[in-house]
Design an enzyme around this catalytic site. Structure first.
Site, PDB file in Angstrom:
ATOM      1  N   SER A  42      -3.321  11.180   1.648  1.00 22.62           N
ATOM      2  CA  SER A  42      -4.228  11.317   0.517  1.00 22.62           C
ATOM      3  C   SER A  42      -5.618  10.784   0.837  1.00 22.62           C
ATOM      4  CB  SER A  42      -3.663  10.566  -0.691  1.00 22.62           C
ATOM      5  OG  SER A  42      -4.604  10.520  -1.738  1.00 22.62           O
ATOM      6  N   ALA A  43      -6.628  11.453   0.292  1.00 24.45           N
ATOM      7  CA  ALA A  43      -8.009  10.982   0.409  1.00 24.45           C
ATOM      8  C   ALA A  43      -8.217   9.674  -0.347  1.00 24.45           C
ATOM      9  CB  ALA A  43      -8.967  12.041  -0.125  1.00 24.45           C
ATOM     10  N   ASP A  44      -7.259   9.317  -1.212  1.00 24.88           N
ATOM     11  CA  ASP A  44      -7.370   8.054  -1.956  1.00 24.88           C
ATOM     12  C   ASP A  44      -7.524   6.876  -1.005  1.00 24.88           C
ATOM     13  OD1 ASP A  44      -6.884   9.646  -4.140  1.00 24.88           O
ATOM     14  OD2 ASP A  44      -4.951   8.745  -4.652  1.00 24.88           O
ATOM     15  N   VAL A  55      -7.947   9.973  -8.086  1.00 23.03           N
ATOM     16  CA  VAL A  55      -8.224   8.555  -7.858  1.00 23.03           C
ATOM     17  C   VAL A  55      -9.461   8.395  -6.978  1.00 23.03           C
ATOM     18  CG1 VAL A  55      -7.385   6.471  -6.714  1.00 23.03           C
ATOM     19  CG2 VAL A  55      -5.849   7.766  -8.202  1.00 23.03           C
ATOM     20  N   GLU A  88      -9.131   7.890 -14.776  1.00 26.70           N
ATOM     21  CA  GLU A  88      -9.160   9.204 -14.122  1.00 26.70           C
ATOM     22  C   GLU A  88      -8.796  10.307 -15.108  1.00 26.70           C
ATOM     23  OE1 GLU A  88      -5.829  10.805 -12.045  1.00 26.70           O
ATOM     24  OE2 GLU A  88      -5.000   8.792 -11.767  1.00 26.70           O
ATOM     25  N   LYS A 115       3.811   6.767  -5.739  1.00 29.54           N
ATOM     26  CA  LYS A 115       5.044   7.428  -6.156  1.00 29.54           C
ATOM     27  C   LYS A 115       6.039   7.436  -4.999  1.00 29.54           C
ATOM     28  CE  LYS A 115       2.739  10.212  -9.660  1.00 29.54           C
ATOM     29  NZ  LYS A 115       1.385   9.674  -9.435  1.00 29.54           N
TER      30      LYS A 115
END
Length: 310
Positions: free
Chosen positions: A143-145, A109, A28, A162
Site C-alpha cells: 500500500s502507498a499508505d 489513508v 478519510e 486488516k
C-alpha cells in the site's frame, strides 16, 4: 482540463479552529464511499464527525470534489461522497490527475494524510492502515499508505491493518521506514477485527498526553517529517469471534487462489467476503473500530491543542 485552482479549499470551520488553536481531526472519505454499504455510510460519516465534536475537537473530512481538494466537507458534499456511485478512489498518485480532470473522489489513508498535513492538521483517525499484501515477494504489492506515513507529519490513529494483509511484513516495513508504532494501552499490534494480531510492539502508551509528548520530542529531534502510528485495539468483548474470523479468512484466501484474483482487487474482495460470510458481524466491528479511533484521535487533538497553549 480545468484551470489550476487554489491547492486546497479548507472549510471556514476548520480554518477558524486552526487559527484559534482548537484541536482538529482529519477523517478519510474512502471509508464513506467504498468501505461501507450505501444507506449506512452517510449515517456513519455523520456519526464520526459528531464523535469528534463531542470530545471538543473539530472534524475535517477530506475528499476531492469536482477537482477541488477539500478539507472539511459541508453536508451537501458529504452526502455526495456517500451517494454518488461515480466517486473515484484517490491515493496520492491520483490527486493531481483528479484535480486536472475535475473529478470527484474519496481519499485513502495516504492522500488524506497528505492533504491534512498541507492544511496544517496533525491528527488523523482511520479504521485500518494499508500494508504489505500476502505473497508480496511475488507481486510487490504494498500500500502507498506506508511510504506516505514515512513522509507525513501526523499522528494516525488506527486499529492496525486488516488481517487479510501480511501483518508481520507490514510492521517490518514501518520499522524500515522509521515510522514509530505506539500501542495504545497494549503491547501487541491490533488485528483490526480482532483485539490482537499477536505481533508484539516495542512501545506502549496509555494516554492522549503520551502521544502528544512523543510528537513533541520527535519535533525537537528533527523527526517531525514522519507519522506516529497510534495502534488502538478494539476491546476483546467487542471483537469479531476469533474462530469465525480464522475460518472466514482461510476460506477467503482459498477463493482468491481459485478465482485468480490479484492486485488491487484482493482487499475489496476479501472484505466483501468477510461481510457476507460473517452475516454482517465484520461490518459491525468495522464501524465500532472507526468510532473508537475517532474518539481517541479527538482526545489527542484536544491534548495537543492544550499543550500548545500552555
Amino acid at each position: 482540463m480545468t484551470a489550476v485552482p487554489h491547492p486546497l479549499l479548507v472549510s471556514d470551520e476548520v480554518q477558524q479552529a486552526l487559527a484559534d488553536g482548537t484541536g482538529v481531526v482529519a477523517l478519510e472519505s474512502t471509508l464513506i464511499a467504498h468501505g461501507l454499504p450505501r444507506g449506512q455510510n452517510l449515517s456513519v460519516a455523520r456519526e464520526l464527525e459528531a464523535i469528534v465534536r463531542k470530545a471538543g475537537a473539530v472534524p475535517a473530512t477530506i475528499a476531492v470534489v469536482d477537482g477541488q481538494p477539500r478539507v472539511g466537507l459541508d453536508p451537501e458534499a458529504l452526502e455526495r461522497i456517500a451517494t454518488d456511485e461515480e466517486v473515484a478512489k484517490l491515493s496520492i498518485r491520483d490527486l493531481g490527475v483528479a484535480a486536472a480532470l475535475g473529478r470527484t473522489g474519496a481519499t485513502t489513508v495516504a492522500s488524506t494524510a497528505h492533504l491534512a498535513a498541507l492544511a496544517g492538521i496533525g491528527v488523523f483517525a482511520t479504521g485500518g492502515l494499508g500494508g504489505v499484501h500476502r505473497e508480496a515477494r511475488d507481486s510487490w504489492d504494498e500500500s502507498a499508505d506506508l511510504s506516505a506515513l514515512a513522509g507525513t507529519p501526523m499522528a494516525v490513529v488506527c486499529a492496525g491493518v486488516k488481517s487479510v494483509l501480511d501483518v508481520a511484513a507490514t510492521l517490518e516495513r514501518l520499522e524500515s521506514l522509521g515510522v514509530p508504532v505506539l500501542g495504545f494501552r497494549t503491547e501487541a499490534f491490533p488485528g483490526f477485527y480482532l483485539h490482537s494480531s499477536k505481533e508484539p510492539l516495542d512501545w506502549r502508551i496509555d494516554t492522549a498526553e503520551d502521544v502528544v509528548a512523543v510528537m513533541d520530542h520527535m519535533t525537537g529531534l528533527g523527526l517531525d517529517d514522519r507519522a506516529v502510528v497510534v495502534a488502538n485495539p478494539i476491546p476483546q468483548d467487542e471483537q469479531l469471534d476469533p474462530t469465525m474470523h480464522d475460518r472466514v479468512l482461510h476460506s477467503g484466501l482459498a477463493l482468491l487462489q481459485s478465482r485468480r484474483i490479484r492486485g488491487k482487487q484482493v482487499t475489496p474482495f476479501l472484505l466483501d467476503h468477510f461481510h457476507t460470510a460473517t452475516g454482517g458481524e465484520s461490518l459491525r466491528v468495522n464501524i465500532r473500530v472507526v468510532e473508537r479511533n475517532a474518539a481517541l484521535a479527538a482526545d489527542i487533538a484536544v491534548a495537543r491543542a492544550t499543550s500548545r497553549r500552555a
